[in-house]
Design a protein around this motif. Structure first.
Motif, short mmCIF file in Angstrom:
data_model
loop_
_atom_site.label_atom_id
_atom_site.label_comp_id
_atom_site.label_asym_id
_atom_site.label_seq_id
_atom_site.Cartn_x
_atom_site.Cartn_y
_atom_site.Cartn_z
N LEU A 18 0.99 -1.15 -0.09
CA LEU A 18 0.11 -0.19 0.14
C LEU A 18 0.86 1.21 0.05
CD1 LEU A 18 -2.62 -1.20 2.58
CD2 LEU A 18 -2.68 -1.43 -0.09
N ASN A 19 1.99 1.12 -0.51
CA ASN A 19 2.99 2.13 -0.65
C ASN A 19 2.48 3.44 -1.66
OD1 ASN A 19 5.28 3.68 -1.36
ND2 ASN A 19 5.49 2.44 -3.18
N ASN A 20 2.48 4.53 -0.93
CA ASN A 20 1.92 5.71 -1.70
C ASN A 20 0.44 5.61 -1.98
OD1 ASN A 20 2.42 8.35 -2.51
ND2 ASN A 20 3.02 7.79 -4.67
N CYS A 21 -0.31 5.20 -1.30
CA CYS A 21 -1.82 5.34 -1.58
C CYS A 21 -2.84 6.33 -0.92
CB CYS A 21 -2.28 3.83 -0.83
SG CYS A 21 -1.77 2.42 -2.09
N ARG A 22 -2.04 7.31 -0.20
CA ARG A 22 -2.68 8.31 0.29
C ARG A 22 -3.92 7.69 1.20
NH1 ARG A 22 -3.74 12.69 -4.57
NH2 ARG A 22 -1.42 13.12 -5.15
N LEU A 23 -3.51 6.94 2.17
CA LEU A 23 -4.43 6.24 3.11
C LEU A 23 -4.78 7.10 4.17
CD1 LEU A 23 -2.20 3.04 4.13
CD2 LEU A 23 -4.14 3.25 2.24
N THR A 24 -6.11 6.93 4.40
CA THR A 24 -6.98 7.87 5.32
C THR A 24 -6.94 6.96 6.66
OG1 THR A 24 -8.97 6.90 4.98
CG2 THR A 24 -8.30 8.95 3.60
N ALA A 25 -7.37 7.67 7.84
CA ALA A 25 -7.56 7.18 9.03
C ALA A 25 -8.47 5.95 9.01
CB ALA A 25 -8.17 7.87 9.99
N ALA A 26 -9.71 5.93 8.16
CA ALA A 26 -10.52 4.83 7.82
C ALA A 26 -9.92 3.92 7.14
CB ALA A 26 -11.71 5.25 6.87
N ASP A 27 -9.15 4.07 6.23
CA ASP A 27 -8.14 3.22 5.35
C ASP A 27 -7.26 2.33 6.28
OD1 ASP A 27 -9.51 3.80 2.84
OD2 ASP A 27 -7.69 5.47 2.53
N VAL A 28 -6.67 2.78 7.15
CA VAL A 28 -5.46 2.35 8.16
C VAL A 28 -6.60 1.23 8.79
CG1 VAL A 28 -4.41 2.41 10.31
CG2 VAL A 28 -4.19 4.15 8.41
N ARG A 29 -7.87 1.58 9.46
CA ARG A 29 -8.75 0.37 10.04
C ARG A 29 -8.91 -0.60 9.16
NH1 ARG A 29 -10.65 5.41 12.20
NH2 ARG A 29 -12.52 5.37 11.08
N GLU A 30 -9.23 -0.31 8.12
CA GLU A 30 -9.60 -1.32 7.03
C GLU A 30 -8.39 -2.34 6.71
OE1 GLU A 30 -12.15 -2.22 5.28
OE2 GLU A 30 -13.76 -0.59 5.49
N THR A 31 -7.25 -1.71 6.55
CA THR A 31 -5.82 -2.43 6.56
C THR A 31 -5.75 -3.16 7.59
OG1 THR A 31 -4.97 -0.56 5.08
CG2 THR A 31 -3.35 -2.37 6.05
N VAL A 32 -5.79 -2.68 8.81
CA VAL A 32 -5.56 -3.88 9.91
C VAL A 32 -6.49 -4.75 9.96
CG1 VAL A 32 -5.62 -3.71 12.42
CG2 VAL A 32 -4.49 -1.79 11.23
N ALA A 33 -7.73 -4.66 9.25
CA ALA A 33 -8.82 -5.51 9.37
C ALA A 33 -8.35 -6.61 8.30
CB ALA A 33 -10.28 -4.91 9.18
N LEU A 34 -7.50 -6.58 7.41
CA LEU A 34 -7.06 -7.44 6.46
C LEU A 34 -6.44 -8.43 7.22
CD1 LEU A 34 -6.20 -5.14 3.53
CD2 LEU A 34 -8.01 -7.00 3.31
N LEU A 35 -5.41 -8.21 8.26
CA LEU A 35 -4.49 -9.22 8.74
C LEU A 35 -4.79 -10.35 9.18
CD1 LEU A 35 -2.20 -6.14 10.75
CD2 LEU A 35 -2.01 -7.12 8.21
N PRO A 36 -5.97 -10.42 9.73
CA PRO A 36 -6.40 -11.71 10.28
C PRO A 36 -6.71 -12.79 9.05
CG PRO A 36 -7.81 -10.22 11.43
CD PRO A 36 -7.03 -9.54 10.46
N SER A 37 -6.86 -12.26 7.95
CA SER A 37 -7.03 -13.07 6.76
C SER A 37 -5.72 -13.51 6.16
CB SER A 37 -8.07 -12.58 5.80
OG SER A 37 -7.59 -11.18 5.45
N LEU A 38 -4.63 -12.65 6.36
CA LEU A 38 -3.57 -12.84 5.66
C LEU A 38 -2.49 -13.29 6.78
CD1 LEU A 38 -3.37 -9.44 3.94
CD2 LEU A 38 -4.12 -11.58 3.12
N PRO A 39 -2.56 -14.49 7.34
CA PRO A 39 -1.53 -15.22 8.37
C PRO A 39 -0.24 -15.42 7.68
CG PRO A 39 -3.12 -17.12 7.60
CD PRO A 39 -3.58 -15.63 6.99
N ASP A 40 -0.20 -15.70 6.36
CA ASP A 40 1.11 -16.10 5.72
C ASP A 40 1.92 -14.97 5.15
OD1 ASP A 40 0.99 -18.72 6.22
OD2 ASP A 40 -0.55 -19.10 4.65
N LEU A 41 1.42 -13.51 5.34
CA LEU A 41 2.01 -12.60 4.79
C LEU A 41 3.30 -12.46 5.13
CD1 LEU A 41 0.88 -9.87 3.53
CD2 LEU A 41 0.85 -8.78 5.48
N GLU A 42 4.19 -12.26 4.06
CA GLU A 42 5.65 -11.71 4.35
C GLU A 42 6.24 -10.34 3.95
OE1 GLU A 42 7.42 -14.86 1.86
OE2 GLU A 42 6.96 -16.64 3.20
N LYS A 43 5.34 -9.58 3.20
CA LYS A 43 5.99 -8.51 3.07
C LYS A 43 4.69 -7.32 3.09
CE LYS A 43 7.22 -5.45 -0.65
NZ LYS A 43 7.72 -5.34 -2.18
#
Length: 499
Positions: free
Chosen positions: A97-122
């Motif tokens: 999500l490099n240089n995506c102009r994230l908003t505070a709401a986007d940050v919360r949405e991004t964190v919500a992704l993490l449980p579904s990405l247990p094998d995330l490496e980058k």
């Protein structure tokens, strides 16, 4: 590294075959029992009463599973929609999500992704200002992506609180190999809080802290930390002008990093003494591929005795531009550089003393058989230097050269340009040539321009020629127009400033 470079670096990654989000959905669906599998698992000896007790429980469990899987599928669709909104997707164990102009709401949405990405490496969320002050939202959930290998947080306006939270989060990332916190000024003075959890045996391979306002104390800490990082391959401390005072500690620590391949200390306030300290460490860095000491204006005079530099037999890139090199430095480098037979990129630009003492150095480029890039811009070169360079070209020793930058050397006379252009056609691998004049200078092209056009027709790979502020006569303009109209029109002449 500039913001544009950072962005293009992310865009250049290989696109994987299938989105990770879809893989997660498939993985969860595969847990459904196949038809008949539950029946086959029942023991035929079980009593009727026992069977009656088990059936409702089994149905209940299955209902719960179905509900859970339905909710998961719905969440996956929401996540996929969120990433599409940002023009990105989670693929191949990578969330960029490099240089995506994230908003505070986007940050919360991004964190919500993490449980579904247990094998995330980058995970790359660089160049998003909103991360500053909100990093704790990520760090509190880092345990969900404990397989993370690459974490990039460049230019996120991190606060001191963010830095402390990050230090705690690194404890749950045992697989981490790369950490980039560049362009975050609050890292300075707080580096121990981030890296103190790194212990001997750490898997860290890359540490990048460009322009982080590191203090001299941070530099001392880095020096003490380095012996623990046996897997370290890349260390970039560029644009931290205060660490020059702690280079004694850093150089001592470097002696324990025998696997180091890239060392960048661009604009770090290094001095003559710094060169001596580093030179003593070079003997232990036999695997070093890239060395950048550029833009340290106090280095001048420090290269008069650099025997350690000559031991870097695998060095591929050496950047010493704008280091105030003296005539004695150039003389010493004349003896050292020819021993670096693996050298592919050499930048000696913006060193004015090169002009009166570089003739012998350039003549010895014949000992660099794989040199691909030579940058000697703004070095006050003399015609004798160009003649030496044309000896080397004639004999075919620069046959692999792809980029040649001779710009801002305004003192070259007509004869110097002529002999250079007459031999230019021998550089068959050349793709880029820059002979532009400095912004304050305009000069008329001499007869050498015709030799230049003739040479270019014999260079099969040339695409870019910089000629800014060279003035063409009417006849020369016609020659260039005719050249542009023939089959070589793919060559771009950058001649802004022609009058």
């Amino acid at each position: 590294m500039s913001r544009t470079e950072k962005k293009s670096s992310s865009d250049g990654e290989t696109t994987p075959q299938a989105p990770l989000v879809n893989e997660s959905i498939r993985g969860s669906k595969s847990r459904f029992p196949k038809a008949g599998s539950r029946k086959e698992s029942i023991d035929p000896k079980t009593t009727d009463s026992q069977s009656q007790n088990k059936i409702p429980k089994t149905i209940s469990d299955l209902a719960k599973t179905l509900t859970s899987e339905t909710e998961l599928g719905s969440r996956m669709e929401e996540n996929e929609w969120f990433l599409q909104k940002l023009g990105r997707k989670a693929v191949n164990k990578c969330l960029d999500l490099n240089n995506c102009r994230l908003t505070a709401a986007d940050v919360r949405e991004t964190v919500a992704l993490l449980p579904s990405l247990p094998d995330l490496e980058k995970l790359d969320i660089s160049w998003n200002d909103v991360i500053g002050g909100n990093l704790h939202v990520f760090t509190q959930q880092m345990h969900l992506v404990s397989k993370l290998k690459i974490l990039r947080l460049g230019s996120c306006r991190l606060t001191a609180e963010d830095v402390r939270a990050l230090g705690e989060a690194l404890k749950v990332l045992p697989e981490l190999e790369e950490l980039n916190l560049s362009w975050n000024s609050k890292v300075g003075g707080n580096l121990p809080l981030i890296l103190q959890t790194l212990q001997e045996g750490s898997k860290i391979q890359t540490l990048e802290f460009v322009d982080c306002s590191l203090t001299s104390e941070d530099g001392v800490f880095v020096g003490q930390l380095l012996p623990r990082l046996q897997n370290l391959e890349v260390l970039d401390l560029s644009i931290n002008r205060n660490i020059g005072g702690s280079l004694n500690s850093i150089a001592h620590g470097l002696k324990s990093t025998s696997n180091l391949k890239v060392l960048k200390l661009h604009s770090c306030g290094l001095s003559q003494k710094s060169v001596k300290l580093l030179d003593a460490a070079f003997r232990y860095l036999r695997e070093l591929r890239t060395l950048d000491l550029s833009c340290n204006k106090e280095l001048g005079g420090g290269f008069e005795d650099t025997a350690g530099l000559a031991t870097l037999e695998h060095l591929e890139g050496l950047d010493l531009h704008q280091c105030s090199l003296t005539a004695d430095d150039v003389l010493s480098l004349t003896h050292v550089i020819p021993l670096l037979s693996s050298l592919q990129e050499l930048d000696l630009s913006a060193n004015k003393e090169m002009g009166s003492s570089s003739e012998n150095l350039l003549s010895r480029l014949r000992f660099l058989p794989v040199l691909k890039s030579l940058i000697i811009s703004n070095c006050a070169l003399k015609s004798e230097t160009f003649t030496a360079l044309a000896s080397v070209i004639q004999t075919g020793h620069l046959a692999r050269l792809q980029k040649l930058d001779l710009s801002y050397n305004d003192s070259i006379c007509e004869a110097g340009w002529t002999i250079f252009c007459q031999n230019l056609w021998l550089l068959k691998e050349l793709t880029e040539l820059d002979i532009s004049l400095r912004p304050s200078t305009f000069r008329k092209c001499g007869q050498w321009f015709r030799h230049l056009l003739s040479a270019v027709t014999k260079l099969p790979k040339i695409t870019e020629i910089g000629m800014k502020r060279w003035l063409l006569s009417a006849s020369q303009e016609e020659e260039l127009q005719g050249f542009d109209q023939d089959q070589r029109s793919s060559i771009h002449f950058d001649h802004g400033g022609f009058q």
